[in-house]
Design a protein around this motif. Structure first.
Motif, PDB file in Angstrom:
ATOM      1  N   GLY A  29       0.785  -1.230   0.000  1.00  0.00           N
ATOM      2  CA  GLY A  29       0.000   0.000   0.000  1.00  0.00           C
ATOM      3  C   GLY A  29       0.815   1.277   0.000  1.00  0.00           C
ATOM      4  N   GLY A  30       2.065   1.216  -0.496  1.00  0.00           N
ATOM      5  CA  GLY A  30       2.912   2.404  -0.553  1.00  0.00           C
ATOM      6  C   GLY A  30       3.788   2.554   0.675  1.00  0.00           C
ATOM      7  N   VAL A  31       4.820   3.404   0.556  1.00  0.00           N
ATOM      8  CA  VAL A  31       5.736   3.651   1.683  1.00  0.00           C
ATOM      9  C   VAL A  31       5.941   5.151   1.860  1.00  0.00           C
ATOM     10  CG1 VAL A  31       6.973   1.469   1.440  1.00  0.00           C
ATOM     11  CG2 VAL A  31       7.770   3.471   0.179  1.00  0.00           C
ATOM     12  N   THR A  32       6.262   5.543   3.083  1.00  0.00           N
ATOM     13  CA  THR A  32       6.526   6.947   3.396  1.00  0.00           C
ATOM     14  C   THR A  32       8.007   7.118   3.708  1.00  0.00           C
ATOM     15  OG1 THR A  32       4.294   7.254   4.285  1.00  0.00           O
ATOM     16  CG2 THR A  32       5.963   8.865   4.936  1.00  0.00           C
ATOM     17  N   GLN A  91      17.628   3.846  -1.068  1.00  0.00           N
ATOM     18  CA  GLN A  91      17.234   2.439  -1.137  1.00  0.00           C
ATOM     19  C   GLN A  91      16.959   1.880   0.261  1.00  0.00           C
ATOM     20  OE1 GLN A  91      20.542   0.822  -3.334  1.00  0.00           O
ATOM     21  NE2 GLN A  91      19.607   1.225  -5.322  1.00  0.00           N
ATOM     22  N   LYS A  92      17.795   2.275   1.240  1.00  0.00           N
ATOM     23  CA  LYS A  92      17.573   1.839   2.617  1.00  0.00           C
ATOM     24  C   LYS A  92      16.248   2.388   3.144  1.00  0.00           C
ATOM     25  CE  LYS A  92      22.536   1.794   3.539  1.00  0.00           C
ATOM     26  NZ  LYS A  92      23.641   2.532   4.191  1.00  0.00           N
ATOM     27  N   GLN A  93      15.908   3.626   2.763  1.00  0.00           N
ATOM     28  CA  GLN A  93      14.641   4.221   3.181  1.00  0.00           C
ATOM     29  C   GLN A  93      13.456   3.397   2.673  1.00  0.00           C
ATOM     30  OE1 GLN A  93      14.979   8.354   1.680  1.00  0.00           O
ATOM     31  NE2 GLN A  93      14.646   8.998   3.788  1.00  0.00           N
ATOM     32  N   ILE A  94      13.537   2.970   1.410  1.00  0.00           N
ATOM     33  CA  ILE A  94      12.452   2.176   0.828  1.00  0.00           C
ATOM     34  C   ILE A  94      12.336   0.837   1.554  1.00  0.00           C
ATOM     35  CG2 ILE A  94      11.588   1.040  -1.244  1.00  0.00           C
ATOM     36  CD1 ILE A  94      11.460   4.049  -1.423  1.00  0.00           C
ATOM     37  N   ILE A  95      13.466   0.186   1.795  1.00  0.00           N
ATOM     38  CA  ILE A  95      13.448  -1.110   2.488  1.00  0.00           C
ATOM     39  C   ILE A  95      12.859  -0.959   3.884  1.00  0.00           C
ATOM     40  CG2 ILE A  95      14.920  -2.922   3.461  1.00  0.00           C
ATOM     41  CD1 ILE A  95      16.838  -2.427   1.081  1.00  0.00           C
ATOM     42  N   LEU A  96      13.279   0.100   4.617  1.00  0.00           N
ATOM     43  CA  LEU A  96      12.751   0.335   5.961  1.00  0.00           C
ATOM     44  C   LEU A  96      11.252   0.610   5.908  1.00  0.00           C
ATOM     45  CD1 LEU A  96      13.273   0.701   8.973  1.00  0.00           C
ATOM     46  CD2 LEU A  96      13.816   3.102   8.526  1.00  0.00           C
ATOM     47  N   GLY A  97      10.824   1.366   4.889  1.00  0.00           N
ATOM     48  CA  GLY A  97       9.393   1.652   4.736  1.00  0.00           C
ATOM     49  C   GLY A  97       8.581   0.395   4.500  1.00  0.00           C
ATOM     50  N   ILE A  98       9.136  -0.534   3.714  1.00  0.00           N
ATOM     51  CA  ILE A  98       8.461  -1.807   3.455  1.00  0.00           C
ATOM     52  C   ILE A  98       8.349  -2.610   4.744  1.00  0.00           C
ATOM     53  CG2 ILE A  98       8.683  -4.039   2.293  1.00  0.00           C
ATOM     54  CD1 ILE A  98       9.981  -2.508  -0.059  1.00  0.00           C
ATOM     55  N   ILE A  99       9.436  -2.649   5.534  1.00  0.00           N
ATOM     56  CA  ILE A  99       9.429  -3.392   6.793  1.00  0.00           C
ATOM     57  C   ILE A  99       8.391  -2.822   7.751  1.00  0.00           C
ATOM     58  CG2 ILE A  99      10.792  -3.912   8.858  1.00  0.00           C
ATOM     59  CD1 ILE A  99      13.254  -4.049   7.030  1.00  0.00           C
ATOM     60  N   GLN A 100       8.327  -1.479   7.847  1.00  0.00           N
ATOM     61  CA  GLN A 100       7.365  -0.837   8.748  1.00  0.00           C
ATOM     62  C   GLN A 100       5.928  -1.140   8.331  1.00  0.00           C
ATOM     63  OE1 GLN A 100       8.788   3.211   8.406  1.00  0.00           O
ATOM     64  NE2 GLN A 100      10.018   3.055  10.264  1.00  0.00           N
ATOM     65  N   LYS A 101       5.664  -1.098   7.025  1.00  0.00           N
ATOM     66  CA  LYS A 101       4.332  -1.431   6.542  1.00  0.00           C
ATOM     67  C   LYS A 101       4.044  -2.915   6.760  1.00  0.00           C
ATOM     68  CE  LYS A 101       1.870   1.945   4.863  1.00  0.00           C
ATOM     69  NZ  LYS A 101       1.437   1.895   3.460  1.00  0.00           N
ATOM     70  N   GLY A 102       5.049  -3.753   6.523  1.00  0.00           N
ATOM     71  CA  GLY A 102       4.870  -5.193   6.675  1.00  0.00           C
ATOM     72  C   GLY A 102       4.508  -5.582   8.089  1.00  0.00           C
ATOM     73  N   ALA A 103       4.965  -4.797   9.067  1.00  0.00           N
ATOM     74  CA  ALA A 103       4.677  -5.108  10.466  1.00  0.00           C
ATOM     75  C   ALA A 103       3.232  -4.811  10.839  1.00  0.00           C
ATOM     76  CB  ALA A 103       5.609  -4.309  11.369  1.00  0.00           C
ATOM     77  N   SER A 104       2.507  -4.106   9.949  1.00  0.00           N
ATOM     78  CA  SER A 104       1.131  -3.744  10.270  1.00  0.00           C
ATOM     79  C   SER A 104       0.121  -4.336   9.293  1.00  0.00           C
ATOM     80  CB  SER A 104       0.984  -2.218  10.286  1.00  0.00           C
ATOM     81  OG  SER A 104       1.287  -1.667   9.016  1.00  0.00           O
ATOM     82  N   PHE A 105       0.481  -5.481   8.669  1.00  0.00           N
ATOM     83  CA  PHE A 105      -0.456  -6.137   7.764  1.00  0.00           C
ATOM     84  C   PHE A 105      -1.758  -6.455   8.494  1.00  0.00           C
ATOM     85  CE2 PHE A 105       3.063  -8.048   4.912  1.00  0.00           C
ATOM     86  CZ  PHE A 105       3.081  -6.869   4.189  1.00  0.00           C
TER      87      PHE A 105
END
Length: 312
Positions: free
Chosen positions: A169-172, A219-233
């Motif tokens: 659903g996108g990343v910030t 690139q690290k920002q995008i990966i971290l954003g994915i991890i943060q979103k992934g934790a709230s599925f």
């Protein structure tokens, strides 16, 4: 009086039975949910797995034992693969994990770093090793450059960034300066990106005053954003979507059992992460730009990583 007591006891037993039944149904449901996640993860891990071509790195005396909590190193490669082209490893990140000290060290290797291509006998940009000899040459070249063993690798198709970002659903991210790339304008400050925007954001390099280092940070920002979103599925369907994408776009020599062992014995190390920077300078050799790292800087970096890996 006795009949009233019996009636009350029957009601208590009835409600106890109902409560236990509800708990039983909930436990069955939770167990089924956990099993479905476990099964999905195992299936995705099976798709990602590549049989290693060696038993242990030549720079190790003994094989790593995960249950003994031996320190390990992992090479993460972001590979830009296109049709008809094996591609290059545009992103190379080495992570060392020491579960005893509960710490991690991470170093990003600039793609233009000039070093020996192991197996080819020439000096070239480190990201060309993958194009010349695939994963094996890339791993061997990084081992030679840092003088440490690479125990495992994770290879990510950069194109999958777009699919994964859309799936969550996108990343910030927080953008340090405004720029335009691939038809998108990225304003300074906190911005939310969809998949296509995230891919363009992570690839920009030439407009960044920090060059490769700036791109690595994005690139690290995008990966971290994915991890943060992934934790709230919020749904298993979203979880399955991401696992399907990972299964098709990630390759690793880590087996599912090894992933489970690492999660069980090394997870606490994530709380202490130190990022190391490779110090060097840019120069042109025969008209080609390279990032040159002085020998003393290589030795210093290698010593730090070897100590973290508890190597003699």
């Amino acid at each position: 009086m006795r009949e009233q007591l019996n009636s009350k006891n029957r009601k208590k037993r009835k409600w106890l039975w109902i409560t236990l039944s509800i708990l039983g149904v909930l436990l069955i449901g939770i167990s089924a949910y956990v099993y479905s996640i476990y099964s999905s993860v195992e299936q995705a891990a099976s798709q990602m797995y590549e049989q290693p071509t060696r038993e242990v790195s030549e720079k190790r005396i003994e094989k790593v034992e995960y249950t003994e909590k031996d320190p390990i190193s992992i090479l993460i490669m972001g590979v830009d693969e296109r049709t008809g082209d094996i591609g290059r490893s545009d992103t190379m990140i080495v992570i060392t994990v020491n579960p005893t000290t509960q710490s991690m060290k991470m170093v990003s290797i600039p793609r233009d770093t000039r070093t020996e291509m192991v197996g080819k006998g020439t000096q070239d940009k480190i990201n060309h090793a993958y194009a010349f000899g695939g994963t094996d040459m890339a791993v061997a070249t990084v081992e030679n450059f840092l003088d440490i063993p690479i125990d495992h690798y994770i290879k990510v198709n950069m194109e999958s960034f777009q699919e994964i970002v859309d799936a969550v659903g996108g990343v910030t991210v927080t953008n340090p300066f405004s720029f335009t790339e691939a038809g998108y304008t990225f304003q300074e400050g906190e911005i939310t990106l969809n998949g296509a925007q995230a891919l363009a954001y992570s690839r920009m390099r030439y407009k960044d005053p920090r060059g490769d280092f700036g791109r690595q940070d994005r690139q690290k920002q995008i990966i971290l954003g994915i991890i943060q979103k992934g934790a709230s599925f919020s749904s298993i369907n979203k979880f399955d979507d991401v696992l399907t994408i990972l299964g098709g776009n990630v390759k690793t020599d880590l087996s599912f059992d090894q992933m489970v062992d690492i999660q069980a014995n090394y997870k606490e190390a994530r709380h202490s992460l130190e990022q190391l920077q490779i110090k060097g300078s840019g120069e042109k050799i025969n008209g080609i730009y390279y990032y040159t790292v002085p020998e003393d800087e290589q030795v210093k970096l290698s010593t730090t990583l070897r100590e973290h890996l508890e190597l003699k």
